[in-house]
Design a protein around this motif. Structure first.
Motif, mmCIF file in Angstrom:
data_model
loop_
_atom_site.group_PDB
_atom_site.id
_atom_site.type_symbol
_atom_site.label_atom_id
_atom_site.label_comp_id
_atom_site.label_asym_id
_atom_site.label_seq_id
_atom_site.Cartn_x
_atom_site.Cartn_y
_atom_site.Cartn_z
ATOM 1 N N UNK A 91 11.616 4.893 9.121
ATOM 2 C CA UNK A 91 10.054 4.506 9.691
ATOM 3 C C UNK A 91 9.456 5.943 10.205
ATOM 4 N N UNK A 92 8.360 6.102 9.762
ATOM 5 C CA UNK A 92 7.589 7.323 10.165
ATOM 6 C C UNK A 92 7.369 7.467 11.573
ATOM 7 N N UNK A 93 7.850 8.374 12.332
ATOM 8 C CA UNK A 93 7.485 8.657 13.694
ATOM 9 C C UNK A 93 6.446 9.815 13.971
ATOM 10 N N UNK A 94 5.992 9.972 15.141
ATOM 11 C CA UNK A 94 5.131 10.855 15.354
ATOM 12 C C UNK A 94 5.536 12.361 15.075
ATOM 13 N N UNK A 95 7.037 12.278 15.466
ATOM 14 C CA UNK A 95 7.598 13.681 15.240
ATOM 15 C C UNK A 95 7.626 14.113 13.780
ATOM 16 N N UNK A 96 7.777 13.003 12.754
ATOM 17 C CA UNK A 96 7.660 13.236 11.523
ATOM 18 C C UNK A 96 6.193 13.837 11.062
ATOM 19 N N UNK B 123 2.511 18.686 12.683
ATOM 20 C CA UNK B 123 1.608 19.363 11.578
ATOM 21 C C UNK B 123 2.610 20.333 10.946
ATOM 22 N N UNK B 124 3.263 21.125 11.835
ATOM 23 C CA UNK B 124 4.202 22.166 11.091
ATOM 24 C C UNK B 124 5.208 21.921 10.614
ATOM 25 N N UNK B 125 5.847 20.755 11.073
ATOM 26 C CA UNK B 125 7.208 20.162 10.350
ATOM 27 C C UNK B 125 6.663 19.413 9.112
ATOM 28 N N UNK B 126 5.530 18.600 9.074
ATOM 29 C CA UNK B 126 5.116 18.003 7.941
ATOM 30 C C UNK B 126 4.738 18.921 6.893
ATOM 31 N N UNK B 127 4.092 20.008 7.175
ATOM 32 C CA UNK B 127 3.784 21.070 6.165
ATOM 33 C C UNK B 127 4.892 21.644 5.332
ATOM 34 N N UNK B 128 5.918 21.860 6.331
ATOM 35 C CA UNK B 128 7.203 22.668 5.786
ATOM 36 C C UNK B 128 7.860 21.669 5.025
ATOM 37 N N UNK B 129 7.911 20.333 5.379
ATOM 38 C CA UNK B 129 8.740 19.342 4.699
ATOM 39 C C UNK B 129 7.817 18.997 3.041
ATOM 40 N N UNK C 40 0.688 -1.205 -0.017
ATOM 41 C CA UNK C 40 0.077 -0.099 0.093
ATOM 42 C C UNK C 40 0.762 1.137 -0.103
ATOM 43 N N UNK C 41 0.545 2.170 -1.163
ATOM 44 C CA UNK C 41 1.445 3.404 -1.124
ATOM 45 C C UNK C 41 0.786 4.396 -1.571
ATOM 46 N N UNK C 42 1.501 5.718 -0.844
ATOM 47 C CA UNK C 42 0.901 6.984 -1.388
ATOM 48 C C UNK C 42 2.063 7.939 -1.676
ATOM 49 N N UNK C 43 1.890 8.456 -2.746
ATOM 50 C CA UNK C 43 2.915 9.570 -3.137
ATOM 51 C C UNK C 43 2.231 10.851 -3.103
ATOM 52 N N UNK C 44 2.888 11.792 -2.390
ATOM 53 C CA UNK C 44 1.820 12.838 -1.982
ATOM 54 C C UNK C 44 2.777 14.074 -1.583
ATOM 55 N N UNK C 45 2.374 15.146 -1.564
ATOM 56 C CA UNK C 45 3.031 16.366 -0.825
ATOM 57 C C UNK C 45 1.507 17.161 0.051
ATOM 58 N N UNK C 46 0.540 16.369 0.090
ATOM 59 C CA UNK C 46 -0.676 16.930 0.740
ATOM 60 C C UNK C 46 -0.511 16.581 2.244
ATOM 61 N N UNK C 47 -0.128 17.264 3.147
ATOM 62 C CA UNK C 47 -0.162 16.803 4.677
ATOM 63 C C UNK C 47 -1.380 16.056 5.196
ATOM 64 N N UNK C 48 -2.603 16.343 4.872
ATOM 65 C CA UNK C 48 -3.726 15.664 5.314
ATOM 66 C C UNK C 48 -3.823 14.216 4.811
#
Length: 301
Positions: free
Chosen positions: A172-177, A180-186, A139-147
């Motif tokens: 591995x994706x962590x809670x820190x990744x 919201x603000x970090x994810x939006x910026x990344x 199962x895969x997602x390629x995206x730059x949409x934070x939601x």
């Protein structure tokens, strides 16, 4: 028999293949594209299909007499910095266009081809194509949409992320990744590939023409390619997965490739990636598989 190795003496695999070809009786030279146009010269006439490649040592090869090319590493071209950026762009584009033409004209067999190399760079398309020929993909997602990234990650117990373009650096994706603000910026900088983490065994299958050689790779790393101490154990694939290997290679336009699988505890094979110019020397030494011999035969046939 004239055979070229796309690469140079800084790469152990390029050296290895050149030596093996010479031992088999072929004439082998490096094609280091970073030397074009300053030290490499290319000429081609579309109306007559005549063309010549002049190597830095002065040796001139009729393009029609180049039997095959082993694609190890592609360095692009080197155009020095111009004062006029427009002129530099024109020089770069003209050099690349000429080089791409060389890679696609005449009877020269490229292993692998420019088309296969371009296809490899589109990793999302590669996954989709593998699925179309019958392979199971994570199962895969390629995206730059934070939601959408956040929602995807919430659907699975463990998720990994890696570059869309490919390569190592799987994490591995962590809670820190997902903060919201970090994810939006990344994600404002670039999209990312997110996948469900598939627990199980790593398998690498080398496909050379119609031959398939596979080994289990035992490593604690999330991405075994970064583990120099990984243990390699030769295995025999199920017939259905062998057929998938050959179907994937054909669909990806690859005469030679390494396919990475993850096998679930249930025995289900999950396709991860197919590489058009994989490293193999360590794999060959550990398993005893005749990869070099098969590659030389493929290049000389």
């Amino acid at each position: 028999m004239n055979i070229l190795i796309l690469g140079n003496t800084s790469d152990a695999h390029a050296i290895h293949i050149k030596n093996a070809l010479i031992q088999a009786g072929a004439t082998a030279n490096y094609l280091d594209t970073s030397l074009f146009p300053k030290q490499l010269q290319i000429s081609w006439q579309p109306n007559t299909q005549l063309g010549y490649l002049t190597l830095p040592n002065g040796r001139e090869l009729n393009i029609q007499n180049i039997h095959s090319v082993y694609w190890r590493t592609f360095s692009g071209v080197y155009v020095p910095e111009f004062k006029d950026s427009r002129q530099q762009r024109v020089a770069y584009n003209d050099s690349m266009s000429t080089l791409r033409t060389l890679m696609q004209v005449g009877s020269t067999k490229w292993i692998n081809s420019w088309q296969a190399y371009q296809f490899h760079k589109e990793k999302p398309l590669q996954l989709s194509t593998a699925r179309q020929v019958g392979a199971t993909i994570p199962p895969t997602l390629i995206s730059n949409n934070p939601q959408q990234v956040t929602e995807f990650c919430q659907n699975y117990e463990k998720v990994i992320f890696k570059p869309v373009y490919g390569g190592a650096h799987t994490q591995v994706v962590t809670k820190a990744h997902l903060e919201p603000q970090r994810l939006k910026m990344t994600l404002s900088l670039a999209p990312v590939t997110i996948q469900e983490y598939i627990p199980g065994t790593n398998i690498r299958s080398y496909v050379i023409a119609d031959s398939v050689y596979s080994a289990e790779i035992r490593s604690p790393s999330v991405d075994f390619r970064e583990d120099l101490d990984a243990e390699l154990i030769p295995i025999e694939l199920p017939d259905s997965i062998k057929k998938q290997c050959l179907a994937i290679a054909k669909a990806f336009m690859l005469e030679w490739t390494a396919i990475d699988w993850r096998v679930k505890p249930t025995g289900e094979y999950i396709f991860l990636e197919a590489n058009p110019s994989p490293m193999f020397i360590h794999f060959e030494r550990q398993t005893g598989f005749p990869i070099t011999e098969k590659l030389v035969k493929l290049l000389m046939n």
